[in-house]
Structure formats: structure tokens, C-alpha cells
Design an enzyme around this catalytic site. Structure first.
Site, mmCIF file in Angstrom:
data_model
loop_
_atom_site.group_PDB
_atom_site.id
_atom_site.type_symbol
_atom_site.label_atom_id
_atom_site.label_comp_id
_atom_site.label_asym_id
_atom_site.label_seq_id
_atom_site.Cartn_x
_atom_site.Cartn_y
_atom_site.Cartn_z
ATOM 1 N N CYS A 65 -10.281 -20.635 -23.093
ATOM 2 C CA CYS A 65 -11.568 -21.189 -22.659
ATOM 3 C C CYS A 65 -11.389 -22.590 -22.056
ATOM 4 O O CYS A 65 -10.315 -23.173 -22.091
ATOM 5 C CB CYS A 65 -12.527 -21.239 -23.829
ATOM 6 N N ALA A 68 -10.166 -25.254 -24.396
ATOM 7 C CA ALA A 68 -8.721 -25.134 -24.633
ATOM 8 C C ALA A 68 -7.943 -25.831 -23.522
ATOM 9 O O ALA A 68 -6.949 -26.520 -23.773
ATOM 10 C CB ALA A 68 -8.310 -23.668 -24.713
#
Ligand code: CFM
Length: 545
Positions: A65, A68
Site C-alpha cells: 500500500c 508501506a
């Protein structure tokens, strides 16, 4: 010896057709644009690949994501900044030391990377707002550690409830006076993958930190290394070689990095870009604002390392540096050649598949090439079209609602600090001699005609690739590892290096040759049978029975 059944290999086109046949028509139409058969170089109208678009709901993607990409990838390897995750504890916990980026805290010993800082939001914070909790967390971190910087990362719920994390940070920064506090609106859903998080992180780093240290920097041949994250100690090996060559690396974005490195990076005379996907924005911004040119390098593979070092030597054009680089290459290539003589004969002619991130699926093909191995199929998880097809496609990239969501910051030449490192004539002379500034040709150009390129590969497609083509090794990440091994093919994690590494530079290449030789020549995975393959009906008893 138990042999795995080989399915008669299909042609790449038939394979694509068979793969798509399983999907509903609408899904098949979209996936068809993300799977291409390479035309290699020389084609007048190479096909376009669809990339950096949303994953189809229901498909098991390999992607991560936006949070991240921002917190984990770009800011994760910086040791002396306290990174606070504003959100429920899961996001902080799962991004805690999971990427294997290493650091060397040196004499000061300031290293917060082993800690996990989070506001640990609860239901009532979601309902009534989490700003107060965040302000208290920042205050606590400051009191306890007195770091040079505190960074705050938004997770999905923070964006949904609308906490103004930037205002909270601004207030804290003013209050402390000696600590740089800034935030990232990197909610997981903000973009289609972690790639959006790289962009958000780099924009904020550039806005709030780069250029802070105005003192002139010492050292000869000053460079920055952009897009190297010191996974498994890669950055340590590259630094060792830089030092040996007499090259001064002022700042690495962001492997083994510190606050001060970012603050001083604008004093460098050349930027080297390793991972084009995550960092090309910074290279462009540093050039526009300060006049530092950039070149693409690859330190994965001994030959690539040597080639990239020579490129640095040629840029500075100083005989002392060029001679020293040649001496280092000559010395380092001795053991590399010895290792290659041992391992190459065992690996020659074998095949690989690589599905990794946004740059490694390309870079590691050089290492496999050094072992005489061919890459049958490759792809990125979240790269953009330019990483496949080359930077020349950038002006034609479609801007969709998702990419418009990510801020493009306007950068102008700095009225005082802008200083072109070479005159227009010097740059032209280098370019006329074949030197390429600001260029990346992408992965496709280096792959053979007929190779299968797949963007945002999913689990079903990975298993099908392995079943049909039976590569000798498959490279991806932890999510893919076990399903691939269960099909009898060795799997090497090219994100974390399976607890191994480094694989960069000369010593890294030697490590890699040995690791791959062991993997492709080990029969263990093809000999392993899952219990249900031997006996479809399982019976069991409790241990006490
Ligand atoms: Fe760049 Fe990376 Fe990569 Fe990347 Fe990554 Fe990574 Fe990667 Mo995992 S920054 S794009 S977001 S080289 S964490 S160090 S290995 S997917 S190919």
C-alpha cells in the site's frame, strides 16, 4: 527420483490466451493490456504495457500500500528520525523491521530503527478525532529521545476522519525549536500501490529537509546515491567500493541514511540513480533546484558495477579518479572471475523468472546473465510504463484520477544555490561521446524477443507460469515463496534476500552466484510431495490416542 510432470511448453502467445481464458471477459480485457510479449529492441512500434493502474478487486496481487511505500520504503532506513505511525497498531507493527534495511549507527549510536512508534488509535480516537493523541505522542518522543527529526505517517482511518496531521506537526516544530517535525499524507488507499508512497515521501523530504545544511562539504568527487536502500547490506558493499575508488558519497536516499545526509545532499556534483521507480522525482528536483545532473546506474552484477563506476569516472573526467577506478575494478574482478568459473558451468543455460517491485526485476537480470542464465518472463508489481518502456514515454503517460491524487510539487532554480555543475558545452561534449544523462531505457529493451512481461502479476498467473514453463528459479517475495516452492521450483526472495545478501557490488555478485548455484541445482523442491499429492485422503490421530 520423483519427477514433476512437465507440461508441453506453450508459445508465449498461446500461453497468454490460456491465461486470460480463465477470467471473466471484462477482467480478461484489462489483464490483456498488462501482459505483453516482448518485441525487444529494433521494433518501430513496440507494444504499450498498461501499468500503475488499480488492481482488479478479488485478484490476489503482490502489491503493498501507499503507507508501506512512504513509511517503510523511503523513510524506514533513516536511523535518527523518529517515525511515528498515526493509526491503529497493525500498520506500525507490520512495518516494524520487516524490510531488512540495515544501518550502521557509528559512534553517535543514534538509531531508532529497532523501535516501533505508533499512536495506537482506538475506537474513540476514530470517533472523536486523533489529533490530541498525536500531539501527545510527538511530545513524548521528543522528551524521551530529543531526535533531530520526527516524521508522522497517516494510515487509512486518519485520512477518512480528517485529522490535520500537518497542522499538529507544524505546531510541535515551532514549540520545540530544535527538532524538525513534518508529516506525510500517505494513507494506504491514497494511490494504487506503494509507488504513490514513494512520491509522497520524496516530496515531503525535499520540501522540509533537503538543503538545510548550508556548510560546504569536504571530499573529492562528491556524489549522492539515490534509490539504494541497503537491503541485506547492499549499501555497505557499495560504500566500500566508493571509498576504495576515492568517491565521496554525501547522501544515500535512503539506505544507511541519517538526517544530516539528507540535509547536505545538495552539495554533491552528481546524482546516481539506482532504483528509477522510487526516486527519479528527487533526481529531477535536485537538478532543477541546484543544477546537479543525474545518471542511471546499476550496481547489481559485477559487470554492471564496473560499467557504472566507469560512468562516474568519465563524468568527473579526472585521470586520477579514472585510474583508481580501473585499479579497483581489476582487483575486485579477480575473485569475481574465480567464483564465476566455479558457478557458471553449473548454471549456464538454466532459466529464471523475476517478479519484483519496481526495479529489481530488471537489475537482477544482469546477475543471471553473468551466470549464463536466461530470463523467460519478468514484471514489476507497481512500476510505471517508463520503467518498462523507457523514459521517452513519460510525456505520453495518461494522467488518471489516481495519479492526479498525488501532489506534483513545483520546483524552481534556487536563487542563491543553483549552480550548473558543468557548462552546457561540457555537457554536450559528454553527450556527443555517447554519455547519457537523465535517461533510463527500461526493462523491455534488455529482454529477449518473445519474453513474457506481466505487470502486477497475481497468484493464479504466477502458478500458471511455473506450471507451464517450469523455470529453474523463480524470484519474487514472501507472499509468493511457498506456493512456488510447493510446485517444485526453487524460489529466491529478491526483496529481503531470504536472510542472505548482500547481492550488490563485487562481493555481492560472488554471494549471488553461490546462492543461485545451490538453488537451481538442488533437487529438494522437486522431490518434495505434499501429503495430498501422494494420498488424497488424509487420516490423523491425536497425539494422546
Ligand atoms: Fe525500488 Fe527497492 Fe524496488 Fe522499491 Fe520495494 Fe525493495 Fe523492491 Mo521490495 S525501492 S522499487 S518499493 S528497488 S521494498 S528496496 S525490494 S518492492 S524492487
Amino acid at each position: 527420483m520423483a519427477k514433476t510432470k512437465k507440461v508441453a511448453p506453450l508459445s508465449p502467445t498461446d500461453f497468454k490466451e490460456e491465461l486470460l481464458a480463465k477470467y471473466p471477459p471484462k477482467v480478461a480485457r484489462k489483464r490483456a493490456k498488462q501482459i505483453m510479449i516482448n518485441e525487444a529492441t529494433g521494433s518501430d512500434t513496440p507494444p504499450e504495457i498498461l501499468a500503475n493502474v488499480r488492481t482488479i478487486p478479488g485478484i490476489i496481487t503482490m502489491r503493498g500500500c501507499t503507507y508501506a511505500g512512504c513509511k517503510g520504503v523511503i523513510m524506514g532506513p533513516t536511523r535518527d528520525v523518529v517515525n511515528i505511525t498515526h493509526g491503529p497498531i497493525g500498520c506500525g507493527f507490520y512495518s516494524w523491521l520487516t524490510r531488512r534495511n540495515q544501518t550502521e549507527p557509528g559512534e553517535e549510536g543514534e538509531n531508532y530503527m529497532p523501535y516501533c512508534f505508533s499512536t495506537d488509535m482506538q475506537d474513540q480516537d476514530i470517533i472523536f478525532g486523533g489529533e490530541k493523541k498525536l500531539a501527545a505522542a510527538i511530545e513524548e518522543a521528543y522528551e524521551l529521545l530529543h531526535p533531530k527529526g520526527i516524521c508522522v505517517f497517516a494510515t487509512c482511518p486518519v485520512g477518512l476522519i480528517g485529522d490535520d496531521i500537518h497542522a499538529v506537526c507544524k505546531k510541535a516544530k515551532e514549540k520545540f525549536g530544535d527538532c524538525n517535525v513534518f508529516a506525510f499524507s500517505c494513507e494506504g488507499y491514497k494511490g494504487v500501490s506503494q509507488s504513490a508512497g514513494h512520491h509522497i515521501a520524496n516530496n515531503q523530504l525535499f520540501t522540509h529537509l533537503v538543503g538545510e545544511d548550508t556548510k560546504p562539504q569536504e571530499g573529492e568527487y562528491k556524489i549522492n546515491l539515490l534509490g539504494e536502500y541497503n537491503i541485506g547490506g547492499d549499501g555497505f558493499e557499495i560504500d566500500r567500493i566508493f571509498k576504495k575508488c576515492g568517491i565521496t558519497c554525501l547522501s544515500t536516499f535512503s539506505g544507511n541514511s541519517s538526517y544530516d545526509q539528507f540535509a547536505r545532499c545538495h552539495h554533491a556534483d552528481l546524482n546516481l540513480v539506482m532504483c528509477h521507480r522510487s526516486i527519479n522525482y528527487v533526481a529531477d528536483m535536485l537538478e532543477t533546484k541546484y543544477g546537479i545532473p543525474w545518471i542511471k546506474v546499476n550496481f547489481i552484477g559485477a559487470e554492471s558495477m564496473a560499467k557504472s563506476l566507469r560512468k562516474v569516472g568519465k563524468y568527473f573526467g579526472d585521470k586520477k579518479l579514472i585510474d583508481r577506478i580501473e585499479a579497483v575494478i581489476a582487483e575486485e574482478m579477480g575473485p569475481v572471475k574465480e567464483a564465476s568459473a566455479v558457478h557458471r558451468p553449473n548454471c549456464e543455460g538454466k532459466t529464471a523468472m523475476l517478479f519484483v517491485g519496481g526495479s529489481r526485476a530488471h537489475h537482477y537480470q544482469d546477475l543471471f546473465g553473468e551466470l549464463g542464465m536466461k530470463t523467460l518472463s519478468a514484471g514489476y508489481e507497481f512500476a510505471h510504463r517508463d520503467d518498462y518502456e523507457g523514459r521517452h514515454v513519460i510525456p505520453n503517460l495518461k494522467v488518471d484520477a489516481d495519479s492526479r491524487n498525488i501532489e506534483e510539487i513545483e520546483v524552481e532554480p534556487d536563487p542563491e544555490l543553483y549552480n550548473p555543475r558543468k557548462s552546457a558545452e561540457e555537457m554536450k561534449a559528454l553527450e556527443d561521446s555517447g554519455y547519457e544523462f537523465k535517461d533510463y531505457k527500461g526493462m523491455n529493451a534488455d529482454m529477449e524477443k518473445g519474453a513474457i512481461l506481466i505487470d502486477d502479476l497475481n497468484q493464479y498467473e504466477a502458478e500458471k507460469l511455473v506450471e507451464v514453463f517450469k523455470p529453474d528459479i523463480f524470484c519474487a517475495g514472501i507472499k509468493e515463496k511457498y506456493s512456488i516452492q510447493k510446485s517444485g521450483v526453487p524460489m529466491l526472495q529478491l526483496h529481503s534476500y531470504d536472510y542472505g545478501g548482500p547481492y550488490a557490488g563485487f562481493r555481492g555478485a560472488i554471494n549471488f552466484y553461490a546462492m543461485v548455484d545451490r538453488l537451481v541445482n538442488s533437487k529438494v523442491w522437486s522431490l518434495t510431495k505434499a501429503p495430498w499429492q501422494e494420498n488424497p485422503e488424509l487420516t490423523a490421530t491425536f497425539v494422546w490416542e
